[in-house]
Write a protein that holds these residues in place. Structure first.
Motif, PDB file in Angstrom:
ATOM      1  N   ALA A 188      -3.428 -13.916   1.532  1.00 49.46           N
ATOM      2  CA  ALA A 188      -4.398 -13.585   0.491  1.00 49.46           C
ATOM      3  C   ALA A 188      -5.816 -13.827   1.002  1.00 49.46           C
ATOM      4  N   TRP A 189      -5.987 -14.921   1.725  1.00 50.74           N
ATOM      5  CA  TRP A 189      -7.312 -15.258   2.262  1.00 50.74           C
ATOM      6  C   TRP A 189      -7.783 -14.177   3.236  1.00 50.74           C
ATOM      7  N   LEU A 190      -6.859 -13.729   4.099  1.00 42.56           N
ATOM      8  CA  LEU A 190      -7.215 -12.707   5.085  1.00 42.56           C
ATOM      9  C   LEU A 190      -7.588 -11.393   4.406  1.00 42.56           C
ATOM     10  N   ILE A 191      -6.823 -11.016   3.370  1.00 40.57           N
ATOM     11  CA  ILE A 191      -7.127  -9.765   2.667  1.00 40.57           C
ATOM     12  C   ILE A 191      -8.477  -9.885   1.971  1.00 40.57           C
ATOM     13  N   PRO A 359      -2.733   2.835   8.300  1.00 43.62           N
ATOM     14  CA  PRO A 359      -3.399   1.528   8.187  1.00 43.62           C
ATOM     15  C   PRO A 359      -3.990   1.135   9.534  1.00 43.62           C
ATOM     16  N   VAL A 360      -5.264   1.414   9.737  1.00 43.39           N
ATOM     17  CA  VAL A 360      -5.880   1.196  11.058  1.00 43.39           C
ATOM     18  C   VAL A 360      -7.167   0.375  10.973  1.00 43.39           C
ATOM     19  N   ASP A 361      -7.380  -0.293   9.833  1.00 40.22           N
ATOM     20  CA  ASP A 361      -8.670  -0.953   9.644  1.00 40.22           C
ATOM     21  C   ASP A 361      -8.969  -2.018  10.679  1.00 40.22           C
ATOM     22  N   PHE A 362      -7.907  -2.639  11.232  1.00 42.37           N
ATOM     23  CA  PHE A 362      -8.160  -3.745  12.163  1.00 42.37           C
ATOM     24  C   PHE A 362      -7.892  -3.367  13.611  1.00 42.37           C
ATOM     25  N   LYS A 363      -7.842  -2.071  13.880  1.00 43.67           N
ATOM     26  CA  LYS A 363      -7.735  -1.625  15.276  1.00 43.67           C
ATOM     27  C   LYS A 363      -9.139  -1.560  15.877  1.00 43.67           C
ATOM     28  N   ASP A 386      -2.362  -2.798   5.725  1.00 40.92           N
ATOM     29  CA  ASP A 386      -3.018  -3.835   6.525  1.00 40.92           C
ATOM     30  C   ASP A 386      -3.921  -4.712   5.661  1.00 40.92           C
ATOM     31  N   GLY A 387      -3.882  -4.491   4.351  1.00 35.44           N
ATOM     32  CA  GLY A 387      -4.597  -5.366   3.429  1.00 35.44           C
ATOM     33  C   GLY A 387      -5.913  -4.800   2.939  1.00 35.44           C
ATOM     34  N   GLN A 388      -6.404  -3.735   3.556  1.00 27.05           N
ATOM     35  CA  GLN A 388      -7.701  -3.179   3.146  1.00 27.05           C
ATOM     36  C   GLN A 388      -7.492  -1.758   2.631  1.00 27.05           C
ATOM     37  N   GLY A 389      -7.905  -1.527   1.410  1.00 25.53           N
ATOM     38  CA  GLY A 389      -7.756  -0.201   0.819  1.00 25.53           C
ATOM     39  C   GLY A 389      -9.071   0.291   0.264  1.00 25.53           C
TER      40      GLY A 389
END
Lengths: 711, 72
Positions: A188-191, A359-363, A386-389
């Motif tokens: 949850a913290w990471l998202i 889901p590529v937000d953290f690439k 990946d947690g980000q939408g």
């Protein structure tokens, strides 16, 4: 319909809410750091030693620290960091104790939901959704559960997920932050802080690494031909829609396409086109299964991306050659793993990467010159994994071209399909399409070469491995030995008049009949060879079981017959046969010493029975009954062709089941060829088999016969 | 050991100041949004600001106690 660069809504009214959400994240992070410092001071063993020297000041300091870290009107229950702090934090989570930092993050998430709701008014207008979001925000678990149940009951799981999709990550993160499960707090913290991908699932807290570790493999790619009708549907021009159409043509079938395109400047460039997850079982030999999709999204390297590298290497792109990567869904994650692979980017010049519904937000591209575009539908849940939408308040990639849009079709998974994305880009997002096409202009031109690859977790075994991995040679125009990769076999044993059998065997001079209760033993061997190196063929052979041609061993013959061919002395004196393969019928005499009749043969050895028909007049039908034990599935045959005699072997990779009580019967009509005539002479017409052996699924190896001298 | 307590004290004094500033930053968020700020956000910011104020005081108090321990 809306689209834009970096920030999806492109709307000024949502930005203050997103900016406020970012401030709350920064404040929460600062408060969390202060909490960690206070916890470190409280649990520092060096400070503990001061209690001996100055017990009162030490006690007062410890009491002040403990108060700061548990004051519900201040930091809240804020023990965190270190072994002791972590344990205490988990205990606090179990007891539902929240810290100020967590409450600040929860507010940030509520602001993100409010920002999304400006363009998705249904999130607040819809009573069920509103009830769920409010209950989650206020940490009322029971009410949230009831709201979720009502939502699911009212519109089903698919519709409920589709409706929630724009704020899916935020709702899950809120729930995880505020619930009593301490295992999902880190996710949850990471998202909420957008620092990196969610490394565990936000519901139970199961580590993504654990799930991804189930997806193992070095990755492999094998060239394959397009399926019938596919080749004409593959586009011969390069453009965004052409590449996406190719991905749609391949479909989620575990394959990828690489094309070479001659650009407007006459330079040949290459395009990798990677579809998404293969449908079916979650874990197959394809890296494009569910586990592969998951690991490609959460890991920097996965069997999917490693297999893609193998395909690109095999395709033969020169060192430094220019390459564009286009991927949909898990394919987008996999191509982004290539983009962030320094080794790959050193071998090839990756100029463009386009990820659609991924889901590529953290690439992070290894080469900053790589131009990246991401196209996502806000109702598509997959890009949010990946947690980000849609609700993210962070501009994670200010240098990327991000098209995060929404359309009236809310239904997932329809809005995730490549066809839906193609339709949106064609009809509803002309500017975005033109922009991407403009950037892809070096790749706009005639396709000069296409190659499809099937991807695997690990290099696939050769057909028939390990039994059939043998050196081959050509003999009599055939590749020998003949390898049967898939087939079945049956041997039906009958008792027969010993004098008639002996007379037939004597004609060949190939040993003496094996006797059972004073009767000769006759065998009808049936082989259905569906996939062989000589083409498919079905055959039936009639023979008499004989001793070693150089000496009879009446008692030892029985165990000998059960042994594998390389140790076996006894065999079958082949009298007649039929085969439905013209090549084999013509060459059998010089290869094995017998001359089969070329005719139609139909065989089915399956479902516990056999159904053989040899045109025009021989049938073998019935049930095999229970199997008791196994013996070697090999067949050793002796045959004579004129003056030459041969010993030939069919080696089976599988052992044969022995059926002691079959109901299999042989029926012979009007004698029309040697097979039916000899079966009639041996008195087999209408006879029931004494016992049978069967290999329902076999692989066999059949070499040329070895000439023998028996006189 | 006294050095350790002194280091912690210095860190917490700094944290107390930062957390106090955090409260001010939250107030700035509301000010920036003006009348557009939703009511629920106003209520939450008020609560968070108060908590930051208390937390800052608690941290400062703990820092003073640690300082005393370090000097003693």
């Amino acid at each position: 319909m809306n689209d834009g660069h970096a920030h999806p809504d492109g709307a000024a009214d949502a930005e203050p809410l997103r900016a406020a959400a970012r401030v709350f994240v920064e404040v929460a992070t600062a408060v969390q750091e202060a909490s960690a410092h206070a916890t470190a001071a409280l649990t520092d063993s060096r400070t503990l030693r001061a209690s001996v020297r100055a017990p009162l000041p030490w006690y007062q300091a410890e009491r002040a620290l403990a108060h700061a870290l548990t004051n519900g009107r201040g930091l809240g229950y804020a023990l965190t960091g270190g072994r002791l702090g972590g344990l205490a934090a988990r205990l606090g989570g179990l007891l539902g104790q929240e810290s100020l930092a967590v409450l600040l993050l929860a507010t940030s998430l509520r602001l993100r939901i409010a920002a999304v709701a400006l363009h998705h008014p249904e999130l607040h207008a819809d009573a069920h959704l509103r009830r769920l979001i409010t209950a989650v925000s206020e940490d009322r678990d029971l009410a949230a559960l009831r709201a979720m149940r009502t939502l699911l009951k009212d519109r089903g799981a698919v519709r409920a997920l589709s409706d929630l999709a724009p704020v899916f990550g935020e709702v899950l993160a809120l729930k995880a932050l505020l619930d009593e499960n301490p295992l999902n707090d880190r996710t949850a913290w990471l998202i909420a802080t957008g620092t990196r991908y969610a490394d565990a699932d936000p519901v139970l807290g199961i580590s993504n690494g654990f799930v991804a570790a189930l997806d193992r493999g070095q990755g492999a790619a094998r060239r394959t031909e397009p399926a019938p009708g596919e080749a004409v549907r593959l586009r011969d021009r390069g453009s965004l829609l052409d590449f996406l159409a190719n991905i749609g043509t391949l479909g989620p079938t575990g394959r990828v396409l690489i094309q070479s395109v001659t650009g407007p400047d006459g330079v040949e460039r290459h395009v990798v086109q990677a579809p998404g997850m293969r449908m079916g079982r979650p874990d197959t030999d394809s890296p494009q299964d569910l586990l592969g999709a998951f690991s490609s999204s959460v890991l920097a390297s996965s069997p999917f991306s490693r297999a893609l590298v193998k395909a690109v290497d095999d395709y033969g792109i020169p060192q430094g050659g220019e390459l564009a990567l286009v991927g949909h869904s898990a394919g987008g994650s996999a191509i982004m793993n290539l983009v962030q692979d320094p080794g790959f980017c050193a071998r090839y010049t990756v100029t463009h990467a386009v990820a659609v519904g991924s889901p590529v937000d953290f690439k992070r591209p290894a080469d900053p010159r790589t131009w990246v575009a991401s196209v996502t539908n806000q109702h598509d849940i997959i890009p949010t994994l990946d947690g980000q939408g849609a609700g993210t308040c962070f501009d994670l990639h200010p240098d990327w071209y991000v098209v995060d849009y929404f359309d009236p079709t809310h239904l997932f998974p329809a809005c995730h399909s490549i066809e839906h994305y193609c339709a949106n880009l064609t009809r509803d997002l002309p500017e975005a399409r033109e922009h991407i096409d403009d950037r892809l202009s070096p790749y706009r031109g005639q396709v000069t070469r296409s190659r499809i690859y099937r991807l695997y977790d690990d290099p696939p075994r050769p057909d028939g491995y390990p039994f059939l991995s043998v050196p081959t040679r050509r003999e009599e125009g055939l590749e020998m030995p003949i390898r049967c990769r898939a087939g079945s076999a049956l041997s039906a044993f009958f008792t027969a008049d010993p004098r008639a059998a002996a007379a037939l065997v004597d004609e060949h001079g190939l040993g003496r009949c094996v006797r059972l209760g004073g009767r000769a033993l006759v065998v009808v061997h049936v082989g259905a060879n569906h996939d062989t190196s000589a083409g498919p063929y079905r055959e039936v052979m009639l023979g008499v079981v004989v001793h070693d041609p150089w000496g009879a061993r009446p008692l030892r013959v029985w165990p000998d017959l059960a042994r594998s061919a390389q140790f076996r002395r006894a065999g079958v004196c082949l009298l007649a046969s039929a085969v439905d393969n013209r090549d084999l019928a013509g060459r059998a005499g010089s290869l094995w010493g017998y001359r089969p009749t070329f005719t139609d043969v139909s065989v089915a050895v399956a479902g516990g029975g056999v159904d053989l028909r040899v045109e025009p007049a021989l049938t073998l039908r019935g049930r095999l009954g229970p199997a008791l034990g196994v013996v070697s599935g090999d067949l050793v045959g002796f045959a004579r062709d004129g003056r030459a005699a041969y010993r030939s072997v069919i080696r089976s990779a599988r052992r044969a089941r022995v059926h002691p009580a079959p109901t299999v019967r042989l029926s012979v009509g009007t004698p029309a060829d040697p097979l039916t005539r000899l079966a009639g002479e041996l008195g087999l017409d209408g006879r029931r088999a004494l016992f049978c052996t069967s290999v329902p699924v076999h692989q066999t190896l059949r070499d040329a016969g070895v000439p023998i001298q028996t006189t | 050991m006294t050095a350790s307590a002194a280091e912690h004290a210095a860190t917490l004094e700094n944290d107390a100041r930062i957390v106090k500033e955090c409260g001010a930053r939250l107030a700035g968020v509301l000010a920036g949004m003006g009348d557009d700020a939703p009511t629920w956000l106003r209520e939450l910011v008020d609560a968070h600001r108060a908590a930051c104020e208390v937390a800052s005081g608690d941290l400062a108090a703990a820092a003073r106690r640690l300082r005393r321990l370090a000097e003693g």
